[in-house]
Scaffold this motif. Structure first.
Motif, PDB file in Angstrom:
ATOM      1  N   GLY A  26       0.816  -1.210   0.000  1.00 37.50           N
ATOM      2  CA  GLY A  26       0.000   0.000   0.000  1.00 37.50           C
ATOM      3  C   GLY A  26       0.847   1.255   0.000  1.00 37.50           C
ATOM      4  O   GLY A  26       0.590   2.191  -0.759  1.00 37.50           O
ATOM      5  N   VAL A  27       1.866   1.285   0.849  1.00 39.46           N
ATOM      6  CA  VAL A  27       2.764   2.438   0.895  1.00 39.46           C
ATOM      7  C   VAL A  27       3.397   2.654  -0.476  1.00 39.46           C
ATOM      8  O   VAL A  27       3.420   3.775  -0.994  1.00 39.46           O
ATOM      9  N   LEU A  28       3.896   1.575  -1.075  1.00 41.34           N
ATOM     10  CA  LEU A  28       4.576   1.701  -2.373  1.00 41.34           C
ATOM     11  C   LEU A  28       3.643   2.212  -3.455  1.00 41.34           C
ATOM     12  O   LEU A  28       4.068   2.941  -4.355  1.00 41.34           O
ATOM     13  N   ARG A  29       2.351   1.876  -3.376  1.00 40.93           N
ATOM     14  CA  ARG A  29       1.384   2.383  -4.372  1.00 40.93           C
ATOM     15  C   ARG A  29       1.194   3.891  -4.281  1.00 40.93           C
ATOM     16  O   ARG A  29       0.756   4.515  -5.237  1.00 40.93           O
ATOM     17  N   THR A  30       1.514   4.495  -3.126  1.00 38.56           N
ATOM     18  CA  THR A  30       1.370   5.950  -2.997  1.00 38.56           C
ATOM     19  C   THR A  30       2.541   6.685  -3.644  1.00 38.56           C
ATOM     20  O   THR A  30       2.508   7.913  -3.760  1.00 38.56           O
ATOM     21  N   LEU A  31       3.575   5.942  -4.053  1.00 38.34           N
ATOM     22  CA  LEU A  31       4.789   6.523  -4.630  1.00 38.34           C
ATOM     23  C   LEU A  31       4.791   6.365  -6.144  1.00 38.34           C
ATOM     24  O   LEU A  31       4.252   5.388  -6.668  1.00 38.34           O
ATOM     25  N   THR A  32       5.425   7.299  -6.837  1.00 35.11           N
ATOM     26  CA  THR A  32       5.595   7.136  -8.282  1.00 35.11           C
ATOM     27  C   THR A  32       6.577   5.990  -8.530  1.00 35.11           C
ATOM     28  O   THR A  32       7.397   5.671  -7.671  1.00 35.11           O
ATOM     29  N   PRO A  33       6.520   5.378  -9.718  1.00 29.02           N
ATOM     30  CA  PRO A  33       7.461   4.294 -10.018  1.00 29.02           C
ATOM     31  C   PRO A  33       8.927   4.733  -9.918  1.00 29.02           C
ATOM     32  O   PRO A  33       9.791   3.925  -9.594  1.00 29.02           O
ATOM     33  N   GLY A  45      21.611   5.189   2.252  1.00 34.22           N
ATOM     34  CA  GLY A  45      21.438   6.449   1.534  1.00 34.22           C
ATOM     35  C   GLY A  45      20.125   6.496   0.775  1.00 34.22           C
ATOM     36  O   GLY A  45      19.267   5.625   0.926  1.00 34.22           O
ATOM     37  N   PRO A  46      19.948   7.525  -0.059  1.00 31.66           N
ATOM     38  CA  PRO A  46      18.712   7.666  -0.825  1.00 31.66           C
ATOM     39  C   PRO A  46      18.533   6.496  -1.792  1.00 31.66           C
ATOM     40  O   PRO A  46      19.503   5.891  -2.250  1.00 31.66           O
ATOM     41  N   SER A  47      17.277   6.202  -2.104  1.00 28.57           N
ATOM     42  CA  SER A  47      16.980   5.149  -3.074  1.00 28.57           C
ATOM     43  C   SER A  47      16.107   5.722  -4.186  1.00 28.57           C
ATOM     44  O   SER A  47      15.522   6.796  -4.051  1.00 28.57           O
ATOM     45  N   ARG A  48      16.022   4.977  -5.272  1.00 33.49           N
ATOM     46  CA  ARG A  48      15.200   5.367  -6.427  1.00 33.49           C
ATOM     47  C   ARG A  48      14.217   4.247  -6.723  1.00 33.49           C
ATOM     48  O   ARG A  48      14.559   3.068  -6.665  1.00 33.49           O
ATOM     49  N   GLY A  49      13.021   4.649  -7.064  1.00 34.00           N
ATOM     50  CA  GLY A  49      11.996   3.691  -7.474  1.00 34.00           C
ATOM     51  C   GLY A  49      11.324   3.005  -6.297  1.00 34.00           C
ATOM     52  O   GLY A  49      11.846   2.973  -5.184  1.00 34.00           O
ATOM     53  N   ARG A  50      10.147   2.451  -6.575  1.00 32.18           N
ATOM     54  CA  ARG A  50       9.391   1.763  -5.529  1.00 32.18           C
ATOM     55  C   ARG A  50      10.174   0.598  -4.938  1.00 32.18           C
ATOM     56  O   ARG A  50      10.203   0.420  -3.727  1.00 32.18           O
ATOM     57  N   GLU A  51      10.787  -0.190  -5.799  1.00 25.84           N
ATOM     58  CA  GLU A  51      11.542  -1.345  -5.295  1.00 25.84           C
ATOM     59  C   GLU A  51      12.779  -0.907  -4.521  1.00 25.84           C
ATOM     60  O   GLU A  51      13.214  -1.609  -3.622  1.00 25.84           O
ATOM     61  N   GLY A  52      13.318   0.251  -4.846  1.00 26.51           N
ATOM     62  CA  GLY A  52      14.423   0.788  -4.071  1.00 26.51           C
ATOM     63  C   GLY A  52      13.988   1.202  -2.674  1.00 26.51           C
ATOM     64  O   GLY A  52      14.761   1.109  -1.718  1.00 26.51           O
ATOM     65  N   HIS A 111       8.960  15.773   7.150  1.00 25.08           N
ATOM     66  CA  HIS A 111       8.865  15.273   5.778  1.00 25.08           C
ATOM     67  C   HIS A 111       8.830  16.444   4.806  1.00 25.08           C
ATOM     68  O   HIS A 111       8.084  17.406   5.036  1.00 25.08           O
ATOM     69  N   VAL A 112       9.597  16.354   3.739  1.00 27.92           N
ATOM     70  CA  VAL A 112       9.429  17.231   2.585  1.00 27.92           C
ATOM     71  C   VAL A 112       8.948  16.313   1.470  1.00 27.92           C
ATOM     72  O   VAL A 112       9.653  15.382   1.066  1.00 27.92           O
ATOM     73  N   ILE A 113       7.736  16.552   1.020  1.00 30.45           N
ATOM     74  CA  ILE A 113       7.075  15.668   0.058  1.00 30.45           C
ATOM     75  C   ILE A 113       6.802  16.441  -1.225  1.00 30.45           C
ATOM     76  O   ILE A 113       6.201  17.519  -1.191  1.00 30.45           O
ATOM     77  N   GLU A 114       7.236  15.868  -2.352  1.00 29.48           N
ATOM     78  CA  GLU A 114       6.902  16.423  -3.660  1.00 29.48           C
ATOM     79  C   GLU A 114       5.923  15.471  -4.330  1.00 29.48           C
ATOM     80  O   GLU A 114       6.045  14.247  -4.209  1.00 29.48           O
ATOM     81  N   PHE A 115       4.963  16.054  -5.034  1.00 29.57           N
ATOM     82  CA  PHE A 115       3.904  15.277  -5.665  1.00 29.57           C
ATOM     83  C   PHE A 115       3.981  15.382  -7.183  1.00 29.57           C
ATOM     84  O   PHE A 115       4.254  16.452  -7.730  1.00 29.57           O
ATOM     85  N   ALA A 116       3.691  14.264  -7.837  1.00 29.60           N
ATOM     86  CA  ALA A 116       3.525  14.252  -9.288  1.00 29.60           C
ATOM     87  C   ALA A 116       2.119  14.771  -9.598  1.00 29.60           C
ATOM     88  O   ALA A 116       1.256  14.847  -8.708  1.00 29.60           O
TER      89      ALA A 116
END
Length: 144
Positions: A26-33, A45-52, A111-116
């Motif tokens: 569910g959490v991952l679905r709230t994130l862009t791919p 460190g920072p990660s990229r993508g849902r699987e990251g 949290h600093v959150i950016e939205f698509a």
């Protein structure tokens, strides 16, 4: 089209609701791919993508339980928000590498959150109040 503050609130609250239920999918679905996920100080460190981002949430949900997030203040801009919140729950695992001992725990988060444009989170940047965590989860020194 930019989200309104109310839409941003709904999106972040949905994200926090999935976290409260330890629902990784569910959490991952709230994130862009292609999300940028950055918990400042996290060892990998920072990660990229849902699987990251998946390993962070799997570890988080193993280390913390019964978590509730209460937003204390939110600030809004074009396509982003800043959320100052308080997490409270229990620490059954090893949160942030510390022995939790199933003790109660509460700490502030920023949290600093950016939205698509579609409303998903495209960047999540999180700062954790480690001083509060260390005060609540003192570690027992092991004699050598």
């Amino acid at each position: 089209m930019l989200l309104t503050p109310e839409e941003m609130d709904r999106r972040l609250d949905e994200h926090f609701d999935f976290e409260a239920r330890d629902d990784v999918a569910g959490v991952l679905r709230t994130l862009t791919p292609e999300v940028e996920h950055d918990v400042v100080g996290w060892p990998t460190g920072p990660s990229r993508g849902r699987e990251g981002a998946r390993p962070f949430y799997e570890t988080l949900f193993a280390d913390l339980s019964h978590g509730q997030v209460k937003s204390l203040r939110r600030l809004y801009g074009d396509g982003f928000m800043v959320d100052d919140s308080l997490w409270s729950g229990k620490a059954p695992g090893r949160p942030f590498g510390l022995d939790g001992g199933d003790r109660p725990l509460s700490f502030r988060l920023l949290h600093v959150i950016e939205f698509a444009e579609n409303g998903q989170i495209s960047r999540e940047n999180v700062w954790v109040d480690m001083a509060a965590i260390l005060q609540q989860l003192p570690q027992v020194a092991v004699a050598a």
